[in-house]
Design a protein around this motif. Structure first.
Motif: not given
Ligand code: SAM
Length: 366
Positions: A59, A100-102, A128, A152, A223
């Motif tokens: 996602y 990020g990213g990570e 995060t 996550s 989202m």
């Molecule tokens: N890599 C890190 C991680 O996994 O937490 C930080 C970046 S990640 C983009 C941050 C958060 O965004 C994660 O908890 C992920 O589940 C959430 N996320 C990513 N895409 C999403 C989406 N389409 N809708 C809702 N949450 C999303």
């Protein structure tokens, strides 16, 4: 003035829509901080440290990943610290979250954290992360000044985890969560996105696991920010669905505390039957069905050094090039203020003309 949920109530003069800032009234020149034309002030900064990630959550990221950002386009540690300092010292930023990213993929993460935690006034510093590699670094990150981590984690079953993330790393994530707790970064917050027919049935198991281990679980509505652009109103698990799934095994009572800008609606959860004795809190972030845009206090900096006022913005304001061209702190602060003045009233997912931003979540910084 703002209302607690939905959209800000200040009358629109520009017809609405994301980034409709061109005809906005001028920003009062004496307004401090990151004020927008709806009266909200951003104090919570999300800094994306890289667009790269070692997972490929369906996602969030395309299976093949994103093209790597050319090295000279990404902010250096010095540039990140300089911009965060402008935010903290001149613009009223009080919380800094690295994402990020990570973020753990940045080798200089401990250095960046240490330097940001040393800023005055000291901001709250959080991370995060997907927790891969956190087992090795949680102690040094805590010592450098990380106050909190959000990890996550969408599934506790190896096969489902691999299906969602396209990588077989569940054990490494769980080791990272344990290490964060052992390093005192407690309570560890755990973010879960539920996908229908994939991991939604795991909602009560995830909650039982979190409560048993002293972690704070948050479910986030999916989202429209993925690479596949296949999100529809019918294709995601809503906050109401999450509540229905949880009450099969837990009693839920809304926590009667002011939200204070926090995106999660908190519930006190008490287990029944086999879950008896489990007690604690769970959060549900209903970004789509119960948006909290009216109380949004976020400003974002991408890995390339652009300010985004909203996850769903189509416009960005670059700070990296002016910074590299010699702009002073006051000039950078003015650019940042102007970018936030144009912040849209809301994410606009329900607007008939809604268009998903070009950047996916991983390229914005979640
Ligand atoms: N890599 C890190 C991680 O996994 O937490 C930080 C970046 S990640 C983009 C941050 C958060 O965004 C994660 O908890 C992920 O589940 C959430 N996320 C990513 N895409 C999403 C989406 N389409 N809708 C809702 N949450 C999303």
């Amino acid at each position: 003035m703002t209302v607690s949920l939905g959209l800000p109530v200040v009358p629109r003069r520009d017809g609405g829509g994301a980034d409709a800032g061109a005809s906005a009234p001028p920003r009062p020149s004496d307004a401090p901080g990151l004020l927008d034309r709806f009266g909200r002030t951003a104090t919570d900064l999300r800094v994306s440290l890289t667009e790269s990630c070692n997972l490929r959550c369906t996602y969030c990221m395309p299976a093949e990943g994103l093209p790597a950002l050319p090295r000279d386009q990404a902010l250096t540690a010095d540039e990140i610290v300089r911009l965060v300092d402008v935010g903290v010292r001149l613009l009223g930023v009080r919380q800094v979250r690295f994402t990020g990213g990570e973020p753990l993929l940045r080798r200089d993460l401990v250095e960046i954290v240490g330097r940001v935690a040393a800023l005055e006034p000291r901001p709250e510093v959080s991370l995060t992360t997907n927790a891969i590699g956190l087992a090795e670094r949680a102690g040094s990150l805590a010592a450098a000044g990380v106050d909190r981590v959000n990890v996550s984690l969408d599934s506790l079953h190896a096969a489902t985890f691999t299906r969602v993330t396209r990588r077989p790393f569940l054990e490494r994530v769980l080791a990272g969560v344990d290490a964060a707790a052992a390093a005192g970064l407690t309570p560890v917050k755990v973010n879960a996105v539920l996908l229908p027919g994939v991991n939604d049935h795991e909602a009560p198991d995830l909650l039982a696991w979190a409560l048993r281990n002293g972690h704070e679980l948050r479910f986030i509505e999916q989202m429209p920010l993925g690479a596949d652009r296949d999100w529809t109103r019918e294709s995601f698990v809503t906050a109401a669905d999450v509540r229905r799934l949880l009450v099969e095994r837990f009693d839920l009572r809304p926590v009667d505390e002011p939200r204070d800008g926090a995106p999660a609606e908190l519930f006190a959860a008490t287990g029944r039957g086999p879950d008896a004795g489990l007690d604690g809190r769970v959060g549900i972030i209903a970004s789509v069905t119960e948006p909290f845009c009216a109380d949004c206090r976020r400003t974002r900096l991408t890995a390339e050094g652009s300010v985004r006022s909203c996850l769903f913005s189509h416009a960005e304001t670059g700070l990296r090039d002016p910074l590299r061209a010699g702009a002073g702190d006051d000039e950078l602060a003015d650019l940042w203020r102007a970018a936030m003045w144009a912040k849209p009233a809301g994410h606009g997912i329900d607007d008939p003309g809604f268009a998903q931003p070009t950047r996916t979540m991983s390229a914005i910084g979640g």
